[in-house]
Scaffold this active site. Sequence first.
Site, short mmCIF file in Angstrom:
data_model
loop_
_atom_site.label_atom_id
_atom_site.label_comp_id
_atom_site.label_asym_id
_atom_site.label_seq_id
_atom_site.Cartn_x
_atom_site.Cartn_y
_atom_site.Cartn_z
N ASP A 231 -5.68 62.58 2.73
CA ASP A 231 -5.05 61.81 1.66
C ASP A 231 -3.84 61.07 2.21
O ASP A 231 -3.79 60.77 3.40
CB ASP A 231 -4.67 62.78 0.51
CG ASP A 231 -4.66 62.08 -0.84
OD1 ASP A 231 -3.80 61.22 -1.05
OD2 ASP A 231 -5.51 62.42 -1.69
N HIS B 17 0.60 60.27 -4.26
CA HIS B 17 -0.79 60.68 -4.49
C HIS B 17 -1.17 61.96 -3.74
O HIS B 17 -1.71 62.91 -4.30
CB HIS B 17 -1.70 59.51 -4.09
CG HIS B 17 -3.14 59.65 -4.41
ND1 HIS B 17 -4.02 60.33 -3.60
CD2 HIS B 17 -3.88 59.19 -5.44
CE1 HIS B 17 -5.23 60.28 -4.12
NE2 HIS B 17 -5.17 59.59 -5.25
N SER C 185 -9.27 61.22 -8.76
CA SER C 185 -8.43 61.76 -7.68
C SER C 185 -7.79 63.08 -8.09
O SER C 185 -7.50 63.92 -7.24
CB SER C 185 -7.30 60.79 -7.35
OG SER C 185 -7.74 59.78 -6.50
#
Length: 767
Positions: free
Chosen positions: A152, A208, A531
């Site tokens: 990620d 994120h 996600s």
Amino acid sequence: MTLFANPVNHTCAFTKRVRNMKMMMNVLLISLVVVISAIDEDRKVFIAYMGFLPEGEYSPSLHHYEILKNVTNPRFARKSLIRSYQRSFNGFAAYLSQEEQQKLAGLDGVISVFPCQKLRLQTTRSWDFMGLPTTTERSVTGESDTIIGVIDGGIWPESESFSGEGIGPIPGRWRGQCQGGTNFTCNRKIIGARYYGIADSVRDIHGHGTHVASIIAGSQVNNASYYGVAQGIARGGVPSARLAVYKVCEPDCELRDILKAFDDAISDGVDIISISIGHDSPLELTHDPIAIGAFHAMHRGILTVAAAGNEGPRLYSVSSYAPWIFSVAASNTNRKIVTKVLVGDGTVLMGTSINGFPSSNDELPLLYGKEVTSGGCSEAEARHCHERCLDRSLIQQKVVLCDANNNTDLVKAAGAFGCIVPNHGNNFSDVGPLPTADLDTNDINFVKTYHNSTTKPRVKIFKSEDINNQVAPLVASFSSRGPSISISDIIKPDVTAPGVEILAAYSPMASPSQVFIDKSSVKYNILSGTSMACPHVVGAAAFVKSFHPDWSPSAIKSALMTTAWEMNPNQSLGAEFAYGSGHIDPHKATDPGLVYDTSKEDYHKIWCNIPQRINATCNANLTLTQLNYPSMAVQVDVISPFVVSFPRTVTNVGKANSSYVASIKGGAKLHIVVDPNNLQFTALNQKKSFVVTVRGEGIKSPLTIESASLLWTSDNYKVRSPIVVYTRNTTSTGGAPASQSPRLCKNFVVLFVSIIITHCIYIVQQL
Ligand SMILES: *[C@@H]1O[C@H](CO)[C@@H](O)[C@H](O)[C@H]1NC(C)=O
Ligand SMILES: *[C@@H]1O[C@H](CO)[C@@H](O)[C@H](O)[C@H]1NC(C)=O
Ligand SMILES: *[C@@H]1O[C@H](CO)[C@@H](O)[C@H](O)[C@H]1NC(C)=O
Ligand SMILES: *[C@@H]1O[C@H](CO)[C@@H](O)[C@H](O)[C@H]1NC(C)=O
Ligand SMILES: *[C@@H]1O[C@H](CO)[C@@H](O)[C@H](O)[C@H]1NC(C)=O
Ligand SMILES: *[C@@H]1O[C@H](CO)[C@@H](O)[C@H](O)[C@H]1NC(C)=O
Ligand SMILES: *[C@@H]1O[C@H](CO)[C@@H](O)[C@H](O)[C@H]1NC(C)=O
Ligand SMILES: *[C@@H]1O[C@H](CO)[C@@H](O)[C@H](O)[C@H]1NC(C)=O
Ligand SMILES: *[C@@H]1O[C@H](CO)[C@@H](O)[C@H](O)[C@H]1NC(C)=O
Ligand SMILES: *[C@@H]1O[C@H](CO)[C@@H](O)[C@H](O)[C@H]1NC(C)=O
Ligand SMILES: *[C@@H]1O[C@H](CO)[C@@H](O)[C@H](O)[C@H]1NC(C)=O
């Protein structure tokens, strides 16, 4: 190096935002790239994938160099080789011209050659929602022996969620390293760190990666919230598990870096891989580093869990469709975050948005976009609160009503107190840079009428609050749907998990609303997307594994699929192609009774029937319907009668002596027979086979989905598999997907460019 990537192929990175800082950076890079690559004879980065590493003595980088010497100018060969994949599978990335690329693709041993592109990135009451309260009985030893590889955008190592406190020593079998870069230290929670691309550390600057990692394995943190919204205990699915972080998204999630991260993670010894990244339009298997990486991971006993994508509710939009990947859709939970608006006439409306700002003390004047224009804009632009239409002097400390929801950052930049915008059918709330209420069409029209009806319209926007959601779980509209364009006879995504309004840890360097103008910094933030759903399944899989360390990836996947909550096909567009087998139930999955174990040999037997082969050889001939998968699907022609058999084998992991009876639910237009329809087990790990035969007289219309399910019931267990028969989209040719769909991606880039450049100019003017 990243600069040489071709801007046309520079595509499509799974978050739901457009105007974030990362994109802005990309655009600046793109402009440079345009100039540079013109000088460089049109060489682009290509990835050559070469399958398994040969056994015995072999130097991959030398071999790759030799190959390059043959296909390109020998003097250029060394410079053109960017990276060798050599730890877990064979392949390399290199700068090549179109002609060299074709030559390379023709060589023996080269399975595929594809352009390097960029992919997109795609809490915590959610664990309570699916039956894992803080009081859950856990296998702490099993958890702390589980290592999760997170591919990620990095991690914020100082977050309280990643404190290694109270976790025992690092498992001795760990072969990875902490190469976190500048000012990055690992601990007993974050035991591995690597970064790729232009980053100088594994530190997450976009939020994120931190969010995803904390959903999986965050320690318990009391009283976490986003400015008091969604307040509660933040925690991951497996708070004692270890994280190995592979940062691949700076400045973009590049295919070549993603493939390298898989190469490393497999070799480092992770147990499960989490990847909330993907392409907007599905890639071919042999051109998809996630499918390739996950295939080799599966070979080494590692489960890869991937986000389905955020391109729903369109059918055929699922981007992770390989049978060996665990593909995850996003759904809501029983918590919903709303923002109330008090209109001057006393009406209270309910908005979808996350407003962490305190409620205003008073009602404030409400102005419509078209009343606050400084001129030089069309009326439509003014109503949309288009950039440069807003007259700063008119809107200070006022609330602005706009006809578009994508300009709230401009409204903030211009000095307004808040804004009211349409939610354009979006059912989830997200964080705005200023107090914002997103209203549905009826409520927006109500506000407009009210605004028209009085000379001094006023409104008050309240701080967000969470309310109990009566209808949950429902699949989010943004969640990508199956079926897969390439592999028709499989249900994808496999399951659904919470991915709407999830509170989890965040990078304090990132903007919570993901817009440039918002300079606030938070430790916890609320995000939505597949996600966020993917790491819930990763956490659940690790939870199951902590009780059954010896289970194969497919056994863990089967356990989560066959115990999933049944969903109502009438409530989700696409039925099983929206939610697969249903909503995960991690606790039940630890004791599923039976599992459908798909061996790696089984996967090898399907190559003859798949247009794009990751492993070139094909020596058996299994169709997808014959693959020992925990769900069953087949595509049939419109009108024609059909008979389809699904042979399956189940392994007894429940009680040694047990007896199961088959029953079929639903599927009014299908005749389904199970043979034999009862199974007697006398030992654990005993296997029994059966065949499900589905007949039909013909389904009249294209793209019609007939849903049914098979249930094996014993005294202690219910083992459910969905069965789906659907008709071909008659106008589509089927077969392989449009390769790469460069057209779509190119538009996408152009779109980002135009928005962001204009936006940058605007910001410069304002600041
Ligand atoms: C394909 O898989 C088989 C069986 O695992 C293996 O022996 C063979 O080398 C593979 N072929 C390639 C090209 O990787
Ligand atoms: C390169 O080309 C030569 C001559 O065509 C051939 O003998 C050799 O095997 C090739 N090397 C590689 C690594 O493909
Ligand atoms: C390392 O990063 C942390 C978090 O940003 C910061 O507080 C600290 O000052 C940094 N240390 C150094 C030596 O840069
Ligand atoms: C919990 O967090 C809220 C908001 O950050 C804060 O106002 C409150 O004082 C905290 N409560 C405790 C017990 O720490
Ligand atoms: C912003 O929203 C408006 C109204 O929905 C739409 O017409 C416009 O295309 C959007 N702009 C961008 C850049 O997405
Ligand atoms: C507001 O009033 C104007 C003029 O009276 C009228 O044209 C318009 O349709 C009204 N708008 C709404 C939403 O009622
Ligand atoms: C979205 O909102 C509509 C209308 O309120 C509702 O019917 C639908 O079930 C909602 N969907 C989800 C996923 O919440
Ligand atoms: C879905 O709708 C069909 C047709 O209206 C109905 O027969 C069926 O019972 C519904 N299924 C569920 C699970 O509610
Ligand atoms: C596999 O089976 C399909 C149809 O069942 C047939 O068309 C194909 O030729 C077979 N391939 C091999 C390698 O046997
Ligand atoms: C299973 O049942 C058989 C016969 O009913 C019995 O002999 C055997 O001991 C049982 N096994 C276990 C593990 O209970
Ligand atoms: C069916 O296929 C056609 C042609 O490929 C495509 O335009 C259309 O969108 C497809 N329909 C659906 C519902 O996917």
